[in-house]
Design an enzyme around this catalytic site. Structure first.
Site, PDB file in Angstrom:
ATOM      1  N   ASP A  43       0.840  -1.205   0.000  1.00  0.00           N
ATOM      2  CA  ASP A  43       0.000   0.000   0.000  1.00  0.00           C
ATOM      3  C   ASP A  43       0.880   1.263   0.000  1.00  0.00           C
ATOM      4  O   ASP A  43       1.752   1.411   0.845  1.00  0.00           O
ATOM      5  CB  ASP A  43      -0.858  -0.083   1.272  1.00  0.00           C
ATOM      6  CG  ASP A  43      -1.699   1.144   1.561  1.00  0.00           C
ATOM      7  OD1 ASP A  43      -1.724   2.059   0.715  1.00  0.00           O
ATOM      8  OD2 ASP A  43      -2.337   1.176   2.622  1.00  0.00           O
ATOM      9  N   HIS A  49      -3.818   4.334   6.735  1.00  0.00           N
ATOM     10  CA  HIS A  49      -2.737   3.818   5.879  1.00  0.00           C
ATOM     11  C   HIS A  49      -1.373   4.036   6.524  1.00  0.00           C
ATOM     12  O   HIS A  49      -1.160   5.002   7.239  1.00  0.00           O
ATOM     13  CB  HIS A  49      -2.778   4.518   4.513  1.00  0.00           C
ATOM     14  CG  HIS A  49      -4.036   4.263   3.754  1.00  0.00           C
ATOM     15  ND1 HIS A  49      -4.208   3.166   2.948  1.00  0.00           N
ATOM     16  CD2 HIS A  49      -5.202   4.944   3.704  1.00  0.00           C
ATOM     17  CE1 HIS A  49      -5.427   3.196   2.424  1.00  0.00           C
ATOM     18  NE2 HIS A  49      -6.048   4.273   2.870  1.00  0.00           N
TER      19      HIS A  49
END
EC number: 3.1.-.-
Length: 555
Positions: free
Chosen positions: A197, A368
């Site tokens: 990610d 994130h």
């Protein structure tokens, strides 16, 4: 499972999710097996007028439908599950995911009446499933929605680790921290490629724990004991809602959940046991008026300034049941997604004009990983190849830099574009091919029926307006029976521009008479002559180019 062999190669084919945040979807192919990881949608950009959502182009999967063994979903966010109802209509393969993820997918399939036709299977963290010649293991990670997973994909060419959307939260609000132990074990085994990610790869440091937000809420609640509190956040952030409910309960307030997606997600989460709501804390919006305003909290959608969401409707006085009053405290518990900054500041201004106090400092943490957590992932996995995913080009490049700083040779970092086919194995990799990929626009119930040409027309109509010229000709003799009449929309306000319209009428009359005098019988030609002469006149006069549609009827 086939024996690993030095010369085996597996294909990785991203069909969305690169060069943008959203529409995540990647196919993995080996001989006659394809598995698809995630199947998300993207929200339309400003220039996609009237478009509701964008889904990935799955032509490649349709052409290879016999190979597709299943969809494996990392977590329940729209940009990872939103396109499923549309894609499964063409490719009805089984869907695998953790409990909350499948619960949210079930909601979507119900809306589309697809629960009977599609097989769904709940997988626990630590479990594996076998699909064709792939074995996929679900590994626990943290994210801004519970039950997020990374996927360890065991292929005949080696292990590929897909992190999904992740952060590393040592003190999550719900459930366990990420299974770092398992990541380390996989790293020891030897991982061919890490697909990590990249959303926050530009941001240094660590992402704060979700719990820090709970502490901020507590202090805001303590400070504003005499005000009604409204909190806007993402519907999918169940842990955030949990913390708001915790603070509300602690300070003896009742909670109203407002906004369709919010009600949906919280309903599913509480049914499945992912959120714990004390008895009697939730009340229906209808009963709001029975309580003193300082004893209530509203949790609502619309933290991104979306015009149809609950908060924006309240700010614009369009909400049927809630009006913002002086003294209200509104907490925006999210950061604007790139592109939404204008919409968010508009809502903040509208709320402030109504006398509300708006708080957005320290009321959000990202879901994130920032740079330090990405580095931790690299040091645990120690992959041979790095394939940054989930982000715009600048995010992918930032991750490339991190991977290189962690000792991955620069030629082993693969920056892919949607549609690239990377063949990868122990011996090396190559971009072997490029397949059709891109966004398909969904407008209402129409899927893919609005393309670039229609959008260009919509932009043209939005910018310049339209003028329609209607005339009636007699059949055979081509004599003018009625008209030409001019109708305009979105060009000028006709009542105040009578002179202009009179002149335009004269131009059109002259053009039509000219055609008839020259016995032009081809209607296409007549239309072109009308269009050209009117267009020339308006450009000279106004420097504007409306869309001109001549219509000829015959009697």
């Amino acid at each position: 499972m086939k024996q690993e062999n030095k010369h085996n190669k597996v294909k990785i084919i991203p069909l969305g999710g690169l060069e943008q945040i959203g529409m995540n979807m990647t196919a993995f192919e080996y001989e006659d097996s394809i598995i698809v990881v995630d199947c998300g949608l993207a929200f339309p950009s400003d220039d996609m007028l009237g478009i509701d959502l964008v889904i990935p182009d799955v032509t490649y999967l349709k052409n290879n439908i016999s190979k597709v063994k299943g969809f494996v979903i990392t977590h329940g966010h729209e940009d990872h599950i939103g396109a499923l109802p549309y894609v499964l209509k063409d490719i009805p393969a089984p869907v695998y995911g953790t409990k909350l993820t499948i619960g949210l997918i079930d909601n979507k399939l119900k809306e589309h009446n697809m629960t009977k036709t599609i097989k769904r299977k709940v997988v626990k963290h630590g479990q594996s499933i076998n699909l064709g010649c792939f074995r996929i293991e679900f590994v626990k990670t943290n994210h801004s929605i519970a039950d997020a997973s990374a996927l360890a994909i065991f292929t005949p060419a080696g292990i590929i680790l897909h992190t999904g959307d992740f952060k590393i939260d040592y003190t999550p609000v719900f459930g366990e921290p990420a299974d770092l132990q398992r990541f380390a074990e996989l790293g020891k085994k030897g991982v061919l490629a890490l697909m990590c990610d990249s959303t926050n790869a530009i941001r240094p440091g660590f992402t704060m724990s979700e719990r820090t937000v709970g502490r901020t809420f507590d202090s805001i609640f303590a400070e504003h004991k005499n005000n009604r509190i409204l909190v806007a956040t993402f519907a999918s952030n169940v842990d955030r809602v949990q913390q708001i409910i915790n603070s509300a309960y602690k300070y003896g307030r009742k909670v109203v959940v407002e906004g369709r997606s919010m009600v949906n997600v919280i309903g599913t989460a509480s049914e499945l046991g992912y959120i714990n709501i004390p008895e009697g804390t939730l009340i229906d919006i209808e009963h709001l008026k029975n309580y003193k305003k300082e004893d209530t909290v509203l949790i609502t959608t619309g933290s991104q300034g979306e015009s149809m969401a609950a908060l924006s409707r309240m700010a614009a006085s369009l909400h049927k049941k809630v009006s913002i009053m002086p003294g209200d405290v509104v907490i925006l518990s999210s950061t604007p997604i790139p592109g939404n900054e204008k919409a968010v500041s508009k809502v903040i201004n509208e709320l402030s004009m109504k006398g509300a106090e708006v708080i957005f400092q320290d009321t959000h943490v990202s879901g994130h990983a920032c740079q330090e957590e990405i580095k931790l992932m690299y040091s645990l996995i120690r992959p041979k190849y790095a394939i940054p995913v989930h982000g715009e080009y600048r995010h992918l490049m930032a991750q490339k830099g991190l991977a290189e700083s962690m000792g991955i040779p620069k030629e082993n970092v693969i920056i892919m574009s949607s549609g690239d086919v990377v063949e990868i194995g122990d011996e090396g990799y190559k971009i072997a091919d490029h397949v059709q990929a891109g966004g398909i626009l969904v407008d209402g119930l129409g899927i893919g029926d609005v393309g670039n040409i229609v959008l260009r027309d919509r932009q043209n109509l939005a910018q310049n307006g339209i003028i329609i010229v209607v005339l009636t000709l007699e059949k055979y003799s081509n004599q003018l029976m009625a008209g030409p009449d001019i109708v305009s929309r979105g060009f000028v306000y006709v009542r105040e521009s009578e002179d202009l319209m009179d002149e335009a009428q004269k131009i059109v009359d002259a053009a039509v008479q000219d055609c008839l005098r020259r016995h032009v019988s081809d209607w296409g030609k007549i239309k072109n002559i009308i269009r050209d002469s009117l267009s020339d006149f308006l450009w000279k006069k106004m420097k504007r180019n409306p869309m001109i549609l001549p219509i000829i009827m015959e009697v």
